[in-house]
Design a protein around this motif. Sequence first.
Motif, PDB file in Angstrom:
ATOM      1  N   GLY A  26       0.798  -1.217   0.000  1.00 33.66           N
ATOM      2  CA  GLY A  26       0.000   0.000   0.000  1.00 33.66           C
ATOM      3  C   GLY A  26       0.833   1.270   0.000  1.00 33.66           C
ATOM      4  O   GLY A  26       0.722   2.107   0.894  1.00 33.66           O
ATOM      5  N   LEU A  27       1.683   1.445  -1.024  1.00 33.63           N
ATOM      6  CA  LEU A  27       2.644   2.547  -1.036  1.00 33.63           C
ATOM      7  C   LEU A  27       2.143   3.803  -1.745  1.00 33.63           C
ATOM      8  O   LEU A  27       2.891   4.756  -1.943  1.00 33.63           O
ATOM      9  CB  LEU A  27       3.953   2.077  -1.688  1.00 33.63           C
ATOM     10  CG  LEU A  27       4.687   0.989  -0.899  1.00 33.63           C
ATOM     11  CD1 LEU A  27       5.821   0.417  -1.728  1.00 33.63           C
ATOM     12  CD2 LEU A  27       5.212   1.543   0.410  1.00 33.63           C
ATOM     13  N   ASP A  28       0.905   3.841  -2.114  1.00 27.92           N
ATOM     14  CA  ASP A  28       0.304   5.031  -2.728  1.00 27.92           C
ATOM     15  C   ASP A  28       1.086   5.485  -3.959  1.00 27.92           C
ATOM     16  O   ASP A  28       1.517   4.672  -4.756  1.00 27.92           O
ATOM     17  CB  ASP A  28       0.190   6.157  -1.698  1.00 27.92           C
ATOM     18  CG  ASP A  28      -0.606   5.727  -0.473  1.00 27.92           C
ATOM     19  OD1 ASP A  28      -1.626   5.052  -0.655  1.00 27.92           O
ATOM     20  OD2 ASP A  28      -0.190   6.052   0.660  1.00 27.92           O
ATOM     21  N   ASP A  29       1.299   6.810  -4.085  1.00 28.27           N
ATOM     22  CA  ASP A  29       1.915   7.361  -5.294  1.00 28.27           C
ATOM     23  C   ASP A  29       3.430   7.202  -5.345  1.00 28.27           C
ATOM     24  O   ASP A  29       4.053   7.546  -6.347  1.00 28.27           O
ATOM     25  CB  ASP A  29       1.572   8.850  -5.425  1.00 28.27           C
ATOM     26  CG  ASP A  29       0.102   9.056  -5.785  1.00 28.27           C
ATOM     27  OD1 ASP A  29      -0.514   8.093  -6.270  1.00 28.27           O
ATOM     28  OD2 ASP A  29      -0.415  10.163  -5.572  1.00 28.27           O
ATOM     29  N   ARG A  30       4.031   6.725  -4.268  1.00 26.42           N
ATOM     30  CA  ARG A  30       5.481   6.515  -4.305  1.00 26.42           C
ATOM     31  C   ARG A  30       5.859   5.430  -5.296  1.00 26.42           C
ATOM     32  O   ARG A  30       6.947   5.448  -5.872  1.00 26.42           O
ATOM     33  CB  ARG A  30       6.001   6.137  -2.909  1.00 26.42           C
ATOM     34  CG  ARG A  30       6.001   7.263  -1.906  1.00 26.42           C
ATOM     35  CD  ARG A  30       6.379   6.796  -0.525  1.00 26.42           C
ATOM     36  NE  ARG A  30       5.313   6.039   0.108  1.00 26.42           N
ATOM     37  CZ  ARG A  30       5.341   5.604   1.363  1.00 26.42           C
ATOM     38  NH1 ARG A  30       6.428   5.820   2.100  1.00 26.42           N
ATOM     39  NH2 ARG A  30       4.331   4.940   1.886  1.00 26.42           N
ATOM     40  N   LEU A  31       4.963   4.479  -5.477  1.00 26.92           N
ATOM     41  CA  LEU A  31       5.206   3.361  -6.387  1.00 26.92           C
ATOM     42  C   LEU A  31       4.152   3.367  -7.477  1.00 26.92           C
ATOM     43  O   LEU A  31       2.953   3.367  -7.201  1.00 26.92           O
ATOM     44  CB  LEU A  31       5.161   2.035  -5.627  1.00 26.92           C
ATOM     45  CG  LEU A  31       5.406   0.795  -6.484  1.00 26.92           C
ATOM     46  CD1 LEU A  31       6.872   0.724  -6.901  1.00 26.92           C
ATOM     47  CD2 LEU A  31       5.013  -0.464  -5.724  1.00 26.92           C
ATOM     48  N   ARG A  32       4.613   3.377  -8.723  1.00 26.99           N
ATOM     49  CA  ARG A  32       3.700   3.320  -9.859  1.00 26.99           C
ATOM     50  C   ARG A  32       4.023   2.101 -10.710  1.00 26.99           C
ATOM     51  O   ARG A  32       5.130   1.555 -10.641  1.00 26.99           O
ATOM     52  CB  ARG A  32       3.805   4.607 -10.676  1.00 26.99           C
ATOM     53  CG  ARG A  32       3.415   5.845  -9.879  1.00 26.99           C
ATOM     54  CD  ARG A  32       3.427   7.089 -10.697  1.00 26.99           C
ATOM     55  NE  ARG A  32       2.990   8.244  -9.924  1.00 26.99           N
ATOM     56  CZ  ARG A  32       2.735   9.435 -10.436  1.00 26.99           C
ATOM     57  NH1 ARG A  32       2.866   9.634 -11.757  1.00 26.99           N
ATOM     58  NH2 ARG A  32       2.351  10.424  -9.662  1.00 26.99           N
ATOM     59  N   LEU A  33       3.062   1.706 -11.502  1.00 28.73           N
ATOM     60  CA  LEU A  33       3.208   0.511 -12.325  1.00 28.73           C
ATOM     61  C   LEU A  33       2.890   0.834 -13.775  1.00 28.73           C
ATOM     62  O   LEU A  33       2.018   1.663 -14.061  1.00 28.73           O
ATOM     63  CB  LEU A  33       2.271  -0.595 -11.833  1.00 28.73           C
ATOM     64  CG  LEU A  33       2.426  -1.022 -10.368  1.00 28.73           C
ATOM     65  CD1 LEU A  33       1.293  -1.971  -9.975  1.00 28.73           C
ATOM     66  CD2 LEU A  33       3.775  -1.687 -10.135  1.00 28.73           C
ATOM     67  N   ARG A  34       3.604   0.172 -14.671  1.00 28.11           N
ATOM     68  CA  ARG A  34       3.381   0.368 -16.105  1.00 28.11           C
ATOM     69  C   ARG A  34       3.558  -0.987 -16.794  1.00 28.11           C
ATOM     70  O   ARG A  34       4.493  -1.726 -16.500  1.00 28.11           O
ATOM     71  CB  ARG A  34       4.374   1.388 -16.653  1.00 28.11           C
ATOM     72  CG  ARG A  34       4.218   1.704 -18.132  1.00 28.11           C
ATOM     73  CD  ARG A  34       5.264   2.717 -18.566  1.00 28.11           C
ATOM     74  NE  ARG A  34       5.142   3.957 -17.813  1.00 28.11           N
ATOM     75  CZ  ARG A  34       6.160   4.677 -17.396  1.00 28.11           C
ATOM     76  NH1 ARG A  34       7.405   4.267 -17.605  1.00 28.11           N
ATOM     77  NH2 ARG A  34       5.955   5.800 -16.738  1.00 28.11           N
ATOM     78  N   ALA A  35       2.684  -1.302 -17.719  1.00 31.62           N
ATOM     79  CA  ALA A  35       2.794  -2.566 -18.443  1.00 31.62           C
ATOM     80  C   ALA A  35       3.995  -2.539 -19.391  1.00 31.62           C
ATOM     81  O   ALA A  35       4.257  -1.529 -20.047  1.00 31.62           O
ATOM     82  CB  ALA A  35       1.511  -2.832 -19.230  1.00 31.62           C
ATOM     83  N   SER A  36       4.736  -3.642 -19.421  1.00 33.86           N
ATOM     84  CA  SER A  36       5.898  -3.728 -20.309  1.00 33.86           C
ATOM     85  C   SER A  36       6.234  -5.183 -20.591  1.00 33.86           C
ATOM     86  O   SER A  36       6.102  -6.045 -19.719  1.00 33.86           O
ATOM     87  CB  SER A  36       7.112  -3.051 -19.668  1.00 33.86           C
ATOM     88  OG  SER A  36       8.277  -3.267 -20.447  1.00 33.86           O
ATOM     89  N   GLU A  37       6.674  -5.419 -21.809  1.00 35.81           N
ATOM     90  CA  GLU A  37       7.156  -6.744 -22.193  1.00 35.81           C
ATOM     91  C   GLU A  37       8.652  -6.696 -22.486  1.00 35.81           C
ATOM     92  O   GLU A  37       9.190  -7.586 -23.150  1.00 35.81           O
ATOM     93  CB  GLU A  37       6.398  -7.235 -23.434  1.00 35.81           C
ATOM     94  CG  GLU A  37       4.905  -7.445 -23.211  1.00 35.81           C
ATOM     95  CD  GLU A  37       4.589  -8.585 -22.262  1.00 35.81           C
ATOM     96  OE1 GLU A  37       5.475  -9.449 -22.069  1.00 35.81           O
ATOM     97  OE2 GLU A  37       3.468  -8.613 -21.718  1.00 35.81           O
TER      98      GLU A  37
END
Length: 208
Positions: A26-37
């Motif tokens: 539950g790190l909020d905006d500190r950690l973001r995710l993006r799809a990648s291959e």
Amino acid sequence: MTSIASVTLEVADLAAADRFYSTAFGLDDRLRLRASEAPTSGFRGFTLSLVVSQPADVDALVDAAVQAGATTLKPAAKSLWGYGGVVQAPDGTIWQIASSSKKNTGPATRQVDEFVLLLGVEDVKAGKQFYVDHGLAVGKSFGSKYVEFATGPGPVKLALYKRRGLAKVAGVSPEGTGSHRLTITSDAGPFTDPDGFAWTMVSEDASL
């Protein structure tokens, strides 16, 4: 003073990664995710560290991560410097969870005091100079082994470690190829450092 707003992990399964991190940390905006291959294998050259106030908090976060699907690389245990453990998320990211305290002072919580990005680099001195030239101020430095930057009020702290040493701390082989699958968002970018770690500006990241 340069500050780091967030780190973005590039993951193969965006929905699964989002479920994992929401449940485990539950790190909020500190950690973001993006799809990648983007092709990647072995050690990606970095770890993320969650620093907490007591051993019970370490155990709470480690347990939450494992229950959500993480693999234990190093079970939580006491050491010379405190108490901590290492887990690997389903997307492959390695997380160190640690406290400088060896004794509990209250009920367990999952509150994170510091969120630290450790980059494993081939030449710590050269890496330090590169980042100083790009506006970061040195907070602590231990010769050619480790450097910690003073990243101001930003939610993410940054440190450089010898790649092989960081892999040893994480409990994995230092060998690895391909993408780091990591982007660092700050007011210092955009640039790519000598070890291939990509930085982007806050305004650019917001538009992605």
